[in-house]
Design a protein around this motif. Structure first.
Motif, PDB file in Angstrom:
ATOM      1  N   PHE A  55     155.767  56.031  20.050  1.00  0.00           N
ATOM      2  CA  PHE A  55     155.928  55.369  21.343  1.00  0.00           C
ATOM      3  C   PHE A  55     157.201  55.846  22.035  1.00  0.00           C
ATOM      4  N   PHE A  56     158.269  56.062  21.260  1.00  0.00           N
ATOM      5  CA  PHE A  56     159.520  56.558  21.832  1.00  0.00           C
ATOM      6  C   PHE A  56     159.322  57.946  22.438  1.00  0.00           C
ATOM      7  N   CYS A  57     158.581  58.801  21.747  1.00  0.00           N
ATOM      8  CA  CYS A  57     158.310  60.145  22.278  1.00  0.00           C
ATOM      9  C   CYS A  57     157.530  60.061  23.590  1.00  0.00           C
ATOM     10  N   ILE A  58     156.542  59.172  23.631  1.00  0.00           N
ATOM     11  CA  ILE A  58     155.718  59.043  24.835  1.00  0.00           C
ATOM     12  C   ILE A  58     156.541  58.501  25.999  1.00  0.00           C
ATOM     13  N   VAL A  59     157.365  57.481  25.716  1.00  0.00           N
ATOM     14  CA  VAL A  59     158.182  56.884  26.779  1.00  0.00           C
ATOM     15  C   VAL A  59     159.200  57.872  27.309  1.00  0.00           C
ATOM     16  N   SER A  61     158.930  61.034  27.315  1.00  0.00           N
ATOM     17  CA  SER A  61     158.206  62.033  28.088  1.00  0.00           C
ATOM     18  C   SER A  61     157.891  61.524  29.493  1.00  0.00           C
ATOM     19  N   SER A  62     157.416  60.277  29.585  1.00  0.00           N
ATOM     20  CA  SER A  62     157.038  59.726  30.886  1.00  0.00           C
ATOM     21  C   SER A  62     158.254  59.534  31.780  1.00  0.00           C
ATOM     22  N   ILE A  63     159.399  59.108  31.188  1.00  0.00           N
ATOM     23  CA  ILE A  63     160.612  58.932  31.982  1.00  0.00           C
ATOM     24  C   ILE A  63     161.109  60.269  32.510  1.00  0.00           C
ATOM     25  N   ALA A  64     161.116  61.275  31.625  1.00  0.00           N
ATOM     26  CA  ALA A  64     161.574  62.589  32.052  1.00  0.00           C
ATOM     27  C   ALA A  64     160.657  63.173  33.114  1.00  0.00           C
ATOM     28  N   PHE A  65     159.365  62.944  32.997  1.00  0.00           N
ATOM     29  CA  PHE A  65     158.417  63.452  33.988  1.00  0.00           C
ATOM     30  C   PHE A  65     158.621  62.765  35.327  1.00  0.00           C
ATOM     31  N   GLY A  66     158.988  61.485  35.287  1.00  0.00           N
ATOM     32  CA  GLY A  66     159.212  60.774  36.534  1.00  0.00           C
ATOM     33  C   GLY A  66     160.477  61.206  37.224  1.00  0.00           C
ATOM     34  N   VAL A  67     161.482  61.681  36.443  1.00  0.00           N
ATOM     35  CA  VAL A  67     162.733  62.123  37.048  1.00  0.00           C
ATOM     36  C   VAL A  67     162.556  63.438  37.767  1.00  0.00           C
ATOM     37  N   ILE A  75     153.762  66.402  31.079  1.00  0.00           N
ATOM     38  CA  ILE A  75     154.447  66.723  29.829  1.00  0.00           C
ATOM     39  C   ILE A  75     153.495  66.722  28.634  1.00  0.00           C
ATOM     40  N   PRO A  76     152.583  65.742  28.496  1.00  0.00           N
ATOM     41  CA  PRO A  76     151.633  65.818  27.373  1.00  0.00           C
ATOM     42  C   PRO A  76     150.795  67.083  27.403  1.00  0.00           C
ATOM     43  N   GLU A  77     150.431  67.534  28.606  1.00  0.00           N
ATOM     44  CA  GLU A  77     149.636  68.762  28.715  1.00  0.00           C
ATOM     45  C   GLU A  77     150.424  69.974  28.257  1.00  0.00           C
ATOM     46  N   LEU A 266     162.915  68.681  27.736  1.00  0.00           N
ATOM     47  CA  LEU A 266     163.867  68.733  26.624  1.00  0.00           C
ATOM     48  C   LEU A 266     163.641  67.577  25.641  1.00  0.00           C
ATOM     49  N   ALA A 267     163.651  66.345  26.153  1.00  0.00           N
ATOM     50  CA  ALA A 267     163.489  65.184  25.272  1.00  0.00           C
ATOM     51  C   ALA A 267     162.132  65.167  24.566  1.00  0.00           C
ATOM     52  N   PRO A 268     161.019  65.418  25.251  1.00  0.00           N
ATOM     53  CA  PRO A 268     159.730  65.400  24.555  1.00  0.00           C
ATOM     54  C   PRO A 268     159.600  66.476  23.484  1.00  0.00           C
ATOM     55  N   PHE A 269     160.057  67.698  23.795  1.00  0.00           N
ATOM     56  CA  PHE A 269     159.909  68.791  22.828  1.00  0.00           C
ATOM     57  C   PHE A 269     160.754  68.543  21.580  1.00  0.00           C
ATOM     58  N   TYR A 270     162.012  68.160  21.784  1.00  0.00           N
ATOM     59  CA  TYR A 270     162.873  67.941  20.624  1.00  0.00           C
ATOM     60  C   TYR A 270     162.514  66.645  19.898  1.00  0.00           C
TER      61      TYR A 270
END
Length: 299
Positions: A55-59, A61-67, A75-77, A266-270
């Motif tokens: 859930f942390f990875c997903i959140v 990712s979504s926050i970074a995508f929104g920024v 990001i999931p794609e 950066l955050a989702p990949f790492y």
């Protein structure tokens, strides 16, 4: 003695069974209220902890995508597209860890036995080698292997290349070798001296005593710290990315560069790299704890 007196004596005995000063009377499975074992049992990871990590990875990712307003693909794609390459790099990390552990264990076992040798020169030499590599930074040893080892070895007319990943295995096997040496020495020394005396009374030679009596008993003592060392080594394989080995961290950096340097990735990949290492290493840690309980020595 009457039945009531006997029952009262039994009750007082049960209440005082954990107040003894002799640890040998407490079995490894006994969980004394307020003890370290019982307090640590509350911190065992449950399945929902793993879901929290996902859930942390997903959140993130979504926050970074929104920024990032200029993000072209979700990001999931993007992560799904690069996931096979990242998993392939992670498998290379596992190969490096297994090879380094095998080499370090083989040489370290010899050094460990050398530390208990009757020959003082063998004992001193083994001790010096063990202490030098055991107290040296892993990254420095890795650089040592990468830049001081030749690119190829010539034997007669045959040239054997030494790629970077082979040098990384050699560099990481050096501290493993030293730590395994201490594990072997500590396990042998921890055995009661009566084992040596009993083997001597049966006219065993020192070699027969080691191989038939001492080392078989040391295996269960060495296994938990050996597994713990392997987990540490696996997490340390990311150091190979600093010297250019194409493992998961190197491939992650290349994937981020190929996506145009998007900061939202950066955050989702790492986080994904962190997650796969956790999924691989945490079961090893739990298995190590279970083996420690199973093979615990009460003294």
């Amino acid at each position: 003695m009457s039945q009531s007196t006997y029952n009262g004596f039994n009750s007082r005995k049960n209440q005082q069974q954990y107040k003894t000063d002799l640890p040998v009377m407490i079995t490894p499975e006994a969980k004394v209220p307020g003890s370290l074992t019982s307090s640590l049992s509350a911190y065992i990871f449950k399945p929902w902890h793993g879901f929290m990590l996902i859930f942390f990875c997903i959140v993130s990712s979504s926050i970074a995508f929104g920024v990032d307003e200029n993000a072209k693909s979700s990001i999931p794609e993007v992560l799904w597209r690069w996931m096979p390459l990242l998993l392939k790099g992670f498998m290379f990390n596992i190969v490096i860890s297994i090879c380094a552990m095998a080499i370090g264990t083989a040489i370290g076992a010899v050094l460990g036995l050398g530390q208990i040798s009757l020959n003082k020169w063998v004992r001193r030499f083994s001790w010096i080698i063990t202490q030098f590599f055991r107290n040296s930074p892993w990254l420095v040893l890795l650089f040592f292997a990468m830049f001081l080892l030749p690119f190829e070895i010539k034997i007669g007319g045959l040239s054997i290349p030494l790629p970077d990943w082979v040098k990384a295995i050699i560099g990481l096997s050096l501290p493993v070798m030293a730590n395994v040496s201490e594990i072997v020495r500590g396990a042998v020394v921890s055995l009661p001296s009566g084992q040596w005396e009993a083997a001597e009374s049966l006219a065993y030679t020192r070699r027969q005593t080691l191989w038939l009596v001492i080392l078989p008993q040391c295996v269960k003592r060495m296994l938990p710290p050996w597994m713990n060392l392997y987990a540490i080594l696996t997490m340390a394989t990311v150091l190979a990315s600093i010297v250019g080995v194409s493992e998961v961290m190197t491939l992650t950096g290349q994937a981020l560069a190929a996506e145009g340097g998007r900061t939202d990735l950066l955050a989702p990949f790492y986080s994904f790299v962190l997650l796969i290492f956790f999924v691989y290493c945490y079961p090893i840690a739990r298995w190590t704890v279970r083996l420690e309980k199973k093979f615990s020595v009460i003294g």
